[in-house]
Write an enzyme that holds these catalytic residues in place. Structure first.
Site, PDB file in Angstrom:
ATOM      1  N   GLY A 171       6.808   5.231   8.154  1.00 46.45           N
ATOM      2  CA  GLY A 171       6.003   6.446   8.145  1.00 46.45           C
ATOM      3  C   GLY A 171       6.102   7.145   9.484  1.00 46.45           C
ATOM      4  O   GLY A 171       7.087   6.980  10.213  1.00 46.45           O
ATOM      5  N   SER A 172       5.075   7.889   9.817  1.00 48.19           N
ATOM      6  CA  SER A 172       5.126   8.694  11.033  1.00 48.19           C
ATOM      7  C   SER A 172       4.977   7.820  12.282  1.00 48.19           C
ATOM      8  O   SER A 172       4.353   6.757  12.251  1.00 48.19           O
ATOM      9  CB  SER A 172       4.015   9.738  11.001  1.00 48.19           C
ATOM     10  OG  SER A 172       2.760   9.115  10.923  1.00 48.19           O
ATOM     11  N   THR A 173       5.527   8.295  13.365  1.00 48.12           N
ATOM     12  CA  THR A 173       5.419   7.595  14.643  1.00 48.12           C
ATOM     13  C   THR A 173       3.949   7.498  15.061  1.00 48.12           C
ATOM     14  O   THR A 173       3.506   6.479  15.595  1.00 48.12           O
ATOM     15  CB  THR A 173       6.270   8.326  15.701  1.00 48.12           C
ATOM     16  OG1 THR A 173       7.648   8.212  15.302  1.00 48.12           O
ATOM     17  CG2 THR A 173       6.111   7.731  17.083  1.00 48.12           C
ATOM     18  N   GLU A 174       3.208   8.546  14.762  1.00 41.06           N
ATOM     19  CA  GLU A 174       1.779   8.568  15.100  1.00 41.06           C
ATOM     20  C   GLU A 174       1.034   7.407  14.416  1.00 41.06           C
ATOM     21  O   GLU A 174       0.284   6.663  15.060  1.00 41.06           O
ATOM     22  CB  GLU A 174       1.241   9.919  14.603  1.00 41.06           C
ATOM     23  CG  GLU A 174      -0.197  10.201  14.833  1.00 41.06           C
ATOM     24  CD  GLU A 174      -0.653  11.389  13.953  1.00 41.06           C
ATOM     25  OE1 GLU A 174       0.182  11.996  13.243  1.00 41.06           O
ATOM     26  OE2 GLU A 174      -1.858  11.665  13.970  1.00 41.06           O
ATOM     27  N   GLU A 211       9.792  16.307  14.837  1.00 40.23           N
ATOM     28  CA  GLU A 211      10.215  15.909  13.495  1.00 40.23           C
ATOM     29  C   GLU A 211       9.482  16.819  12.511  1.00 40.23           C
ATOM     30  O   GLU A 211       8.272  16.701  12.313  1.00 40.23           O
ATOM     31  CB  GLU A 211       9.874  14.452  13.193  1.00 40.23           C
ATOM     32  CG  GLU A 211      10.321  14.089  11.779  1.00 40.23           C
ATOM     33  CD  GLU A 211      10.078  12.640  11.377  1.00 40.23           C
ATOM     34  OE1 GLU A 211       8.934  12.168  11.499  1.00 40.23           O
ATOM     35  OE2 GLU A 211      11.038  11.995  10.927  1.00 40.23           O
ATOM     36  N   LYS A 223       0.876  -1.172   0.000  1.00 40.90           N
ATOM     37  CA  LYS A 223       0.000   0.000   0.000  1.00 40.90           C
ATOM     38  C   LYS A 223       0.915   1.224   0.000  1.00 40.90           C
ATOM     39  O   LYS A 223       1.367   1.675   1.048  1.00 40.90           O
ATOM     40  CB  LYS A 223      -0.897  -0.031   1.244  1.00 40.90           C
ATOM     41  CG  LYS A 223      -2.226   0.657   1.106  1.00 40.90           C
ATOM     42  CD  LYS A 223      -2.157   2.129   0.793  1.00 40.90           C
ATOM     43  CE  LYS A 223      -1.784   2.971   1.985  1.00 40.90           C
ATOM     44  NZ  LYS A 223      -1.475   4.387   1.603  1.00 40.90           N
ATOM     45  N   GLY A 235       2.470   4.770  13.177  1.00 42.26           N
ATOM     46  CA  GLY A 235       3.069   3.538  13.694  1.00 42.26           C
ATOM     47  C   GLY A 235       2.293   2.997  14.893  1.00 42.26           C
ATOM     48  O   GLY A 235       2.033   1.798  15.004  1.00 42.26           O
ATOM     49  N   GLU A 273       9.481   1.443  10.883  1.00 43.05           N
ATOM     50  CA  GLU A 273      10.583   2.381  10.684  1.00 43.05           C
ATOM     51  C   GLU A 273       9.937   3.758  10.718  1.00 43.05           C
ATOM     52  O   GLU A 273       9.208   4.124   9.802  1.00 43.05           O
ATOM     53  CB  GLU A 273      11.268   2.084   9.351  1.00 43.05           C
ATOM     54  CG  GLU A 273      12.709   2.514   9.335  1.00 43.05           C
ATOM     55  CD  GLU A 273      12.860   3.915   8.828  1.00 43.05           C
ATOM     56  OE1 GLU A 273      12.783   4.843   9.675  1.00 43.05           O
ATOM     57  OE2 GLU A 273      13.041   4.096   7.636  1.00 43.05           O
ATOM     58  N   CYS A 312      13.747  10.546   7.025  1.00 42.96           N
ATOM     59  CA  CYS A 312      13.691  10.134   8.430  1.00 42.96           C
ATOM     60  C   CYS A 312      15.059  10.212   9.103  1.00 42.96           C
ATOM     61  O   CYS A 312      15.145  10.374  10.305  1.00 42.96           O
ATOM     62  CB  CYS A 312      13.105   8.735   8.555  1.00 42.96           C
ATOM     63  SG  CYS A 312      13.924   7.536   7.508  1.00 42.96           S
TER      64      CYS A 312
HETATM   65  P1  NAI Z   1       1.832   8.907   7.383  1.00 42.92           P
HETATM   66  O1  NAI Z   1       2.565   8.174   8.432  1.00 42.92           O
HETATM   67  O2  NAI Z   1       0.385   9.246   7.601  1.00 42.92           O
HETATM   68  O3  NAI Z   1       1.927   8.090   5.990  1.00 42.92           O
HETATM   69  C1  NAI Z   1       2.742   6.960   5.764  1.00 42.92           C
HETATM   70  C2  NAI Z   1       1.922   5.817   5.207  1.00 42.92           C
HETATM   71  O4  NAI Z   1       0.994   5.394   6.190  1.00 42.92           O
HETATM   72  C3  NAI Z   1       1.084   6.163   3.972  1.00 42.92           C
HETATM   73  O5  NAI Z   1       1.106   5.073   3.073  1.00 42.92           O
HETATM   74  C4  NAI Z   1      -0.297   6.337   4.555  1.00 42.92           C
HETATM   75  O6  NAI Z   1      -1.325   6.085   3.620  1.00 42.92           O
HETATM   76  C5  NAI Z   1      -0.304   5.290   5.639  1.00 42.92           C
HETATM   77  N1  NAI Z   1      -1.304   5.500   6.690  1.00 42.92           N
HETATM   78  C6  NAI Z   1      -1.795   6.675   7.165  1.00 42.92           C
HETATM   79  N2  NAI Z   1      -2.708   6.453   8.108  1.00 42.92           N
HETATM   80  C7  NAI Z   1      -2.815   5.114   8.255  1.00 42.92           C
HETATM   81  C8  NAI Z   1      -3.598   4.260   9.092  1.00 42.92           C
HETATM   82  N3  NAI Z   1      -4.460   4.754   9.966  1.00 42.92           N
HETATM   83  N4  NAI Z   1      -3.427   2.926   8.966  1.00 42.92           N
HETATM   84  C9  NAI Z   1      -2.545   2.413   8.102  1.00 42.92           C
HETATM   85  N5  NAI Z   1      -1.796   3.166   7.273  1.00 42.92           N
HETATM   86  C10 NAI Z   1      -1.920   4.493   7.358  1.00 42.92           C
HETATM   87  O7  NAI Z   1       2.628  10.236   7.059  1.00 42.92           O
HETATM   88  P2  NAI Z   1       2.015  11.626   6.512  1.00 42.92           P
HETATM   89  O8  NAI Z   1       0.730  11.941   7.226  1.00 42.92           O
HETATM   90  O9  NAI Z   1       1.968  11.543   5.056  1.00 42.92           O
HETATM   91  O10 NAI Z   1       3.140  12.644   6.980  1.00 42.92           O
HETATM   92  C11 NAI Z   1       3.024  13.313   8.210  1.00 42.92           C
HETATM   93  C12 NAI Z   1       4.337  13.333   8.936  1.00 42.92           C
HETATM   94  O11 NAI Z   1       4.794  12.010   9.194  1.00 42.92           O
HETATM   95  C13 NAI Z   1       5.492  13.965   8.209  1.00 42.92           C
HETATM   96  O12 NAI Z   1       5.492  15.325   8.299  1.00 42.92           O
HETATM   97  C14 NAI Z   1       6.669  13.342   8.898  1.00 42.92           C
HETATM   98  O13 NAI Z   1       6.950  14.024  10.098  1.00 42.92           O
HETATM   99  C15 NAI Z   1       6.196  11.955   9.216  1.00 42.92           C
HETATM  100  N6  NAI Z   1       6.671  10.966   8.222  1.00 42.92           N
HETATM  101  C16 NAI Z   1       7.768  10.253   8.508  1.00 42.92           C
HETATM  102  C17 NAI Z   1       8.265   9.362   7.604  1.00 42.92           C
HETATM  103  C18 NAI Z   1       9.485   8.569   7.898  1.00 42.92           C
HETATM  104  O14 NAI Z   1      10.014   7.906   7.019  1.00 42.92           O
HETATM  105  N7  NAI Z   1       9.975   8.588   9.105  1.00 42.92           N
HETATM  106  C19 NAI Z   1       7.655   9.170   6.283  1.00 42.92           C
HETATM  107  C20 NAI Z   1       6.458   9.949   6.090  1.00 42.92           C
HETATM  108  C21 NAI Z   1       6.015  10.815   7.033  1.00 42.92           C
HETATM  109 MG    MG Z   2      -0.890  10.923   8.025  1.00 44.11          MG
END
Ligand code: NAI
Ligand code: MG
Length: 501
Positions: A250-253, A403, A197, A255, A272, A306
């Site tokens: 993705g985000s810690t939130e 972050e 996904k 996660g 991660e 990240c």
């Molecule tokens: P996100 O964590 O929401 O998105 C990452 C992935 O998670 C996407 O594929 C998204 O569709 C999926 N996702 C979102 N909500 C989900 C849920 N409830 N259940 C399962 N999958 C879900 O990141 P977002 O909102 O795009 O970015 C926000 C912040 O997150 C950024 O500003 C950054 O601080 C952080 N981030 C960190 C990353 C890293 O590699 N450490 C990568 C992306 C974002």
């Molecule tokens: Mg998000």
């Protein structure tokens, strides 16, 4: 389409963009069951470049069923050597289609051409080739056991390493292809099947990669791609009872949400997550290396990274030189569309992300940080934000703690304090992903390496990634490791076998 740097008419990337993208399930393109679609934008222009299928929970059900059928069916019959050949062939196909993948990655994510070219021509093929060597080397052990009073020679005990099963991979938008590759390669090497996904902001290269995996010989159902939103497709995948493991970046939130969703069937989870990595520069460091190194550590991928080294700690003796040097680089970086070969710094991923970054910069100003350069968005199309340097920051300021995932460097200085105090500052966030130490003194460097609580610490280089080197987070930066031999572990389970006679 971007007017300044149009794709060549008839180019492979243009033909791909023009397709009516579906979901890739069971080896074929299918329409999303609920019929919903979403728009995909070029962050370099803000213009719509494609639409993608918005998969939901019924589509996830279909993809998981296809992945299960492949896992117990044709894929299970592949020898280790045959799986290795598929991985090697994926690398070949990425190279053959490098131009197309490079252009799609730039249009989807915004990154500069030089970055995308390096990723597509080197990072991705090298990674698949590294894991192509592993299937034939995944081995268990023989164990000297004596169960229930058996004597040596009366029982043989050994371990089997088996693939964990159906993997749900949820990836972010900041580096779409590498994030996908990091899940795909070890999953295929171990004999797992996947439902991917990709991030809704960057779905394109994942769709193309699904086809290339099939072309490389992965049987139908081994690699499935369901594009869609996190709250629908992502949530359905992470809660699915037919999924054995979730690999998330993705985000810690989010996660945390994944962990909660996984509780139902107690599926395995690797994470991660975010970072706020320190870059620590001692007084004897080589300035000609430190200055470009610190700029790159923070501004690579526009800080949407990240591992980004966003907290710079500089010894007070060289503080001004380093700050001025990094700011000079930041001021002269050429902002522009990724397809323009002259661009050194691309846009952020979205208007929303730019507003988030702007909010952190405003907080930094309000809380008393000294804005050395940047801090605003240039007036041009696309989601650009200037590389920004703040000096005289303190540990309790919002931009130092959070972050930001944008190009904002926060500088603090230290004196001849003891190393434990410097390390305590470096370790003062909830994250522990990466970090670097810059000095000519190897003893000092090695002491700091021990004290920094991160999954990765490097000396005189930041974010030294390599396919063979384990990578992952301590503290709230994640669970488990990716890359290298350790990167196979989340995809394997161990069966202890004892045979008595
Ligand atoms: P996100 O964590 O929401 O998105 C990452 C992935 O998670 C996407 O594929 C998204 O569709 C999926 N996702 C979102 N909500 C989900 C849920 N409830 N259940 C399962 N999958 C879900 O990141 P977002 O909102 O795009 O970015 C926000 C912040 O997150 C950024 O500003 C950054 O601080 C952080 N981030 C960190 C990353 C890293 O590699 N450490 C990568 C992306 C974002
Ligand atoms: Mg998000």
């Amino acid at each position: 389409m971007n007017a300044a740097f149009p794709l060549t008419p008839g180019s492979a990337a243009q033909a791909f963009l023009a397709r009516a993208h579906g979901l890739f399930i069971g080896g074929r393109w299918v329409a999303p069951l609920a019929g919903k679609r979403f728009d995909v934008f070029d962050p370099g222009t803000g213009q719509k470049i494609a639409t993608a299928a918005a998969g939901e929970s019924a589509d996830i059900d279909a993809a998981v069923a296809a992945a299960r059928a492949a896992f117990t069916g044709p894929w299970a019959k592949f020898t280790a050597a045959e799986r290795g050949k598929v991985l090697w062939k994926i690398a070949d196909l990425v190279e053959q289609h490098a131009q197309e993948l490079t252009e799609l990655e730039i249009l989807d994510n915004g990154q500069p051409l030089a970055v995308a070219q390096y990723v597509v021509r080197h990072v991705v093929p090298d990674f698949f080739r590294y894991y192509a060597g592993w299937p034939t080397k995944i081995e268990g052990a023989t164990i000297p056991t004596a169960p229930q009073g058996r004597r040596p020679g009366e029982v043989l005990s050994f371990t089997l390493r088996e693939p964990i099963g159906v993997v749900g991979a949820i990836t972010p938008w900041n580096a779409p292809l590498p994030m996908l590759m990091v899940k795909l390669a070890p999953a295929l090497a171990t004999g797992c099947t996947l439902v991917l996904k990709p991030a809704e902001l960057t779905p394109l290269t994942a769709l193309r990669m699904a086809e290339l995996c099939a072309e490389a010989g992965a049987p139908e159902g081994v690699v499935n791609v369901v594009t869609g939103f996190g709250e629908t497709a992502g949530a359905a995948l992470s809660a699915h009872p037919g999924v054995d493991k979730i690999a998330f970046t993705g985000s810690t939130e989010v996660g945390r949400l994944i962990v909660k969703a996984a509780v139902g069937n107690l599926k395995k989870v690797s994470l991660e997550l975010g970072g706020k990595s320190p870059v620590i520069v001692f007084a004897d460091a080589v300035l000609e290396q430190v200055i470009p190194g610190a700029a790159r550590a923070c501004f690579f991928l526009q800080g949407q990274n990240c591992m980004a080294g966003t907290r710079l700690y500089v010894h007070e003796k060289i503080h001004d030189q380093v700050v001025n040097g990094v700011a000079a680089i930041a001021r002269t970086m050429q902002l522009g569309h990724g397809l323009d070969p002259a661009s050194q710094f691309g846009p952020l991923i979205s208007a929303e992300q730019r507003e988030r970054v702007r909010g952190y910069v405003e907080a930094g100003k309000r809380e008393g940080g000294e804005l050395v350069c940047g801090g605003g968005a240039p007036s041009r199309a696309g989601y650009f934000f200037e590389p920004t340097v703040f000096a005289r920051m303190r540990a309790d300021m919002t931009p130092v703690k959070s972050e930001i995932f944008g190009p904002v460097l926060c500088v603090q200085s230290f004196g001849d304090a003891d190393l434990d105090r410097v390390a305590a500052e470096a370790n003062s966030t909830i994250y522990g992903l990466s970090g670097s130490v810059w000095t000519r003194d190897i003893g000092l460097a090695m002491q700091m390496v021990r004290k920094i609580d991160s999954g990765q610490v490097s000396v005189n280089i930041h974010a030294a990634l390599d396919p063979a080197m384990p990578f992952g987070g301590n503290k709230q930066s994640g669970w488990g490791r990716e890359f290298g031999k350790e990167g196979l572990e989340p995809y394997l389970k161990t069966k202890g076998v004892s045979v008595a006679w």
